[in-house]
Motif scaffolding. Structure first.
Motif, PDB file in Angstrom:
ATOM      1  N   GLY A 105      18.701  46.367  33.032  1.00  0.00           N
ATOM      2  CA  GLY A 105      19.794  46.061  33.940  1.00  0.00           C
ATOM      3  C   GLY A 105      20.997  45.496  33.220  1.00  0.00           C
ATOM      4  N   LYS A 106      22.096  45.394  33.937  1.00  0.00           N
ATOM      5  CA  LYS A 106      23.329  44.814  33.428  1.00  0.00           C
ATOM      6  C   LYS A 106      23.124  43.313  33.252  1.00  0.00           C
ATOM      7  CE  LYS A 106      28.196  44.638  34.742  1.00  0.00           C
ATOM      8  NZ  LYS A 106      28.385  43.229  34.970  1.00  0.00           N
ATOM      9  N   THR A 107      23.577  42.775  32.131  1.00  0.00           N
ATOM     10  CA  THR A 107      23.346  41.351  31.868  1.00  0.00           C
ATOM     11  C   THR A 107      24.615  40.531  31.691  1.00  0.00           C
ATOM     12  OG1 THR A 107      23.161  41.756  29.495  1.00  0.00           O
ATOM     13  CG2 THR A 107      21.114  41.810  30.784  1.00  0.00           C
ATOM     14  N   ALA A 108      25.769  41.167  31.568  1.00  0.00           N
ATOM     15  CA  ALA A 108      27.013  40.431  31.341  1.00  0.00           C
ATOM     16  C   ALA A 108      28.181  41.207  31.942  1.00  0.00           C
ATOM     17  CB  ALA A 108      27.236  40.229  29.849  1.00  0.00           C
ATOM     18  N   LYS A 109      29.344  40.581  31.917  1.00  0.00           N
ATOM     19  CA  LYS A 109      30.562  41.214  32.409  1.00  0.00           C
ATOM     20  C   LYS A 109      30.864  42.454  31.575  1.00  0.00           C
ATOM     21  CE  LYS A 109      35.429  40.178  33.347  1.00  0.00           C
ATOM     22  NZ  LYS A 109      35.861  41.512  33.023  1.00  0.00           N
ATOM     23  N   ASN A 110      31.402  43.481  32.242  1.00  0.00           N
ATOM     24  CA  ASN A 110      31.808  44.692  31.525  1.00  0.00           C
ATOM     25  C   ASN A 110      32.872  44.355  30.486  1.00  0.00           C
ATOM     26  OD1 ASN A 110      30.354  45.779  33.677  1.00  0.00           O
ATOM     27  ND2 ASN A 110      31.852  47.358  34.105  1.00  0.00           N
ATOM     28  N   ARG A 111      32.822  45.019  29.365  1.00  0.00           N
ATOM     29  CA  ARG A 111      33.861  44.865  28.345  1.00  0.00           C
ATOM     30  C   ARG A 111      34.955  45.912  28.524  1.00  0.00           C
ATOM     31  NH1 ARG A 111      32.761  41.195  24.001  1.00  0.00           N
ATOM     32  NH2 ARG A 111      34.824  41.937  23.473  1.00  0.00           N
ATOM     33  N   ILE A 112      34.709  46.898  29.355  1.00  0.00           N
ATOM     34  CA  ILE A 112      35.691  47.929  29.677  1.00  0.00           C
ATOM     35  C   ILE A 112      35.528  48.241  31.162  1.00  0.00           C
ATOM     36  CG2 ILE A 112      34.124  49.804  29.025  1.00  0.00           C
ATOM     37  CD1 ILE A 112      36.578  51.356  28.016  1.00  0.00           C
ATOM     38  N   HIS A 113      36.641  48.508  31.841  1.00  0.00           N
ATOM     39  CA  HIS A 113      36.551  48.809  33.269  1.00  0.00           C
ATOM     40  C   HIS A 113      37.761  49.630  33.693  1.00  0.00           C
ATOM     41  CE1 HIS A 113      38.996  45.075  33.298  1.00  0.00           C
ATOM     42  NE2 HIS A 113      39.612  45.681  34.291  1.00  0.00           N
ATOM     43  N   PHE A 114      37.679  50.186  34.895  1.00  0.00           N
ATOM     44  CA  PHE A 114      38.791  50.939  35.461  1.00  0.00           C
ATOM     45  C   PHE A 114      39.740  50.000  36.187  1.00  0.00           C
ATOM     46  CE2 PHE A 114      35.593  54.527  35.949  1.00  0.00           C
ATOM     47  CZ  PHE A 114      36.064  55.217  34.850  1.00  0.00           C
ATOM     48  N   ASP A 115      41.040  50.257  36.060  1.00  0.00           N
ATOM     49  CA  ASP A 115      42.073  49.674  36.907  1.00  0.00           C
ATOM     50  C   ASP A 115      42.566  50.814  37.780  1.00  0.00           C
ATOM     51  OD1 ASP A 115      41.900  47.188  35.701  1.00  0.00           O
ATOM     52  OD2 ASP A 115      43.590  47.518  34.370  1.00  0.00           O
ATOM     53  N   LEU A 116      42.271  50.741  39.067  1.00  0.00           N
ATOM     54  CA  LEU A 116      42.640  51.809  39.992  1.00  0.00           C
ATOM     55  C   LEU A 116      43.941  51.469  40.699  1.00  0.00           C
ATOM     56  CD1 LEU A 116      39.144  52.484  41.614  1.00  0.00           C
ATOM     57  CD2 LEU A 116      40.170  53.581  39.604  1.00  0.00           C
ATOM     58  N   ARG A 117      44.812  52.460  40.832  1.00  0.00           N
ATOM     59  CA  ARG A 117      46.073  52.310  41.553  1.00  0.00           C
ATOM     60  C   ARG A 117      46.033  53.250  42.744  1.00  0.00           C
ATOM     61  NH1 ARG A 117      51.614  54.221  41.315  1.00  0.00           N
ATOM     62  NH2 ARG A 117      52.952  52.471  41.890  1.00  0.00           N
ATOM     63  N   PRO A 118      45.957  52.710  43.951  1.00  0.00           N
ATOM     64  CA  PRO A 118      45.867  53.560  45.138  1.00  0.00           C
ATOM     65  C   PRO A 118      47.084  54.473  45.286  1.00  0.00           C
ATOM     66  CG  PRO A 118      45.405  51.266  45.687  1.00  0.00           C
ATOM     67  CD  PRO A 118      45.932  51.291  44.285  1.00  0.00           C
ATOM     68  N   THR A 119      46.837  55.647  45.795  1.00  0.00           N
ATOM     69  CA  THR A 119      47.917  56.572  46.151  1.00  0.00           C
ATOM     70  C   THR A 119      47.762  56.901  47.628  1.00  0.00           C
ATOM     71  OG1 THR A 119      46.575  58.459  45.468  1.00  0.00           O
ATOM     72  CG2 THR A 119      48.106  57.594  43.849  1.00  0.00           C
ATOM     73  N   GLY A 120      48.866  56.801  48.350  1.00  0.00           N
ATOM     74  CA  GLY A 120      48.838  57.138  49.770  1.00  0.00           C
ATOM     75  C   GLY A 120      48.280  56.054  50.673  1.00  0.00           C
ATOM     76  N   ARG A 121      47.954  54.897  50.116  1.00  0.00           N
ATOM     77  CA  ARG A 121      47.485  53.773  50.933  1.00  0.00           C
ATOM     78  C   ARG A 121      47.800  52.478  50.194  1.00  0.00           C
ATOM     79  NH1 ARG A 121      42.470  56.279  49.470  1.00  0.00           N
ATOM     80  NH2 ARG A 121      42.403  57.181  51.533  1.00  0.00           N
ATOM     81  N   THR A 122      47.714  51.382  50.908  1.00  0.00           N
ATOM     82  CA  THR A 122      47.978  50.076  50.307  1.00  0.00           C
ATOM     83  C   THR A 122      46.770  49.603  49.498  1.00  0.00           C
ATOM     84  OG1 THR A 122      47.104  48.838  52.177  1.00  0.00           O
ATOM     85  CG2 THR A 122      49.466  49.420  52.253  1.00  0.00           C
ATOM     86  N   ARG A 123      47.016  48.606  48.695  1.00  0.00           N
ATOM     87  CA  ARG A 123      45.918  47.990  47.940  1.00  0.00           C
ATOM     88  C   ARG A 123      44.871  47.451  48.899  1.00  0.00           C
ATOM     89  NH1 ARG A 123      48.017  43.517  44.198  1.00  0.00           N
ATOM     90  NH2 ARG A 123      48.794  42.800  46.191  1.00  0.00           N
ATOM     91  N   ALA A 124      45.300  46.757  49.937  1.00  0.00           N
ATOM     92  CA  ALA A 124      44.351  46.180  50.900  1.00  0.00           C
ATOM     93  C   ALA A 124      43.517  47.272  51.566  1.00  0.00           C
ATOM     94  CB  ALA A 124      45.099  45.363  51.954  1.00  0.00           C
ATOM     95  N   ALA A 125      44.144  48.389  51.933  1.00  0.00           N
ATOM     96  CA  ALA A 125      43.400  49.487  52.556  1.00  0.00           C
ATOM     97  C   ALA A 125      42.406  50.094  51.563  1.00  0.00           C
ATOM     98  CB  ALA A 125      44.367  50.554  53.072  1.00  0.00           C
ATOM     99  N   GLU A 126      42.797  50.214  50.302  1.00  0.00           N
ATOM    100  CA  GLU A 126      41.897  50.772  49.293  1.00  0.00           C
ATOM    101  C   GLU A 126      40.708  49.842  49.060  1.00  0.00           C
ATOM    102  OE1 GLU A 126      40.332  53.579  47.295  1.00  0.00           O
ATOM    103  OE2 GLU A 126      42.401  53.904  47.901  1.00  0.00           O
ATOM    104  N   VAL A 127      40.947  48.544  49.044  1.00  0.00           N
ATOM    105  CA  VAL A 127      39.852  47.586  48.875  1.00  0.00           C
ATOM    106  C   VAL A 127      38.898  47.671  50.057  1.00  0.00           C
ATOM    107  CG1 VAL A 127      39.288  45.118  48.810  1.00  0.00           C
ATOM    108  CG2 VAL A 127      41.094  46.029  47.328  1.00  0.00           C
ATOM    109  N   GLU A 128      39.422  47.729  51.272  1.00  0.00           N
ATOM    110  CA  GLU A 128      38.562  47.849  52.459  1.00  0.00           C
ATOM    111  C   GLU A 128      37.733  49.128  52.403  1.00  0.00           C
ATOM    112  OE1 GLU A 128      37.809  45.620  54.838  1.00  0.00           O
ATOM    113  OE2 GLU A 128      39.010  44.280  53.595  1.00  0.00           O
TER     114      GLU A 128
END
Length: 123
Positions: A61-84
């Motif tokens: 299993g995963k044991t620590a924080k990721n050292r690499i990750h995605f930063d997603l930028r929503p298109t066609g919706r707000t950040r709040a809507a994308e998080v929901e």
């Protein structure tokens, strides 16, 4: 000549197909036609030829924080809507780092892999 990124691989202890479905729905890209539940790996190809997302079952299993990750930028919706939308698909909210001038939400996929959702086109 330099190498090209062929795949970005996610390790998971659960079913790679299930994790692939989460990312498939989140990113709007289909799983490979031959992937099915219980397979040892699942694949999402980029129709524009970019790196594939590969989900592979591993024993640990995963044991620590990721050292690499995605930063997603929503298109066609707000950040709040994308998080929901991500939360409804099975993501978990880890932290809110939003500010009036930007920032991001930190989330995790169903296997605990972190990713961020930044401001979108509609913010």
């Amino acid at each position: 000549m330099h190498p090209a990124i062929h795949s970005i691989t996610f390790d998971c202890t659960g079913d790679p197909y299930d994790l692939g479905l989460f990312w498939s729905e989140l990113l709007g890209r289909p799983l490979a036609d031959d992937d099915k539940p219980g397979d040892p790996e699942a694949l999402i190809a980029d129709p524009d030829g970019g790196p594939r997302l590969l989900f592979v079952r591993v024993p640990e299993g995963k044991t620590a924080k990721n050292r690499i990750h995605f930063d997603l930028r929503p298109t066609g919706r707000t950040r709040a809507a994308e998080v929901e939308r991500a939360l409804a698909l099975g993501a978990t909210l880890i932290a809110d780092h939003t500010r009036p001038d930007g920032g991001w939400f930190l989330l995790a996929d169903p296997e605990g892999n972190e990713f961020c959702v930044e401001r979108g086109d509609s913010d």
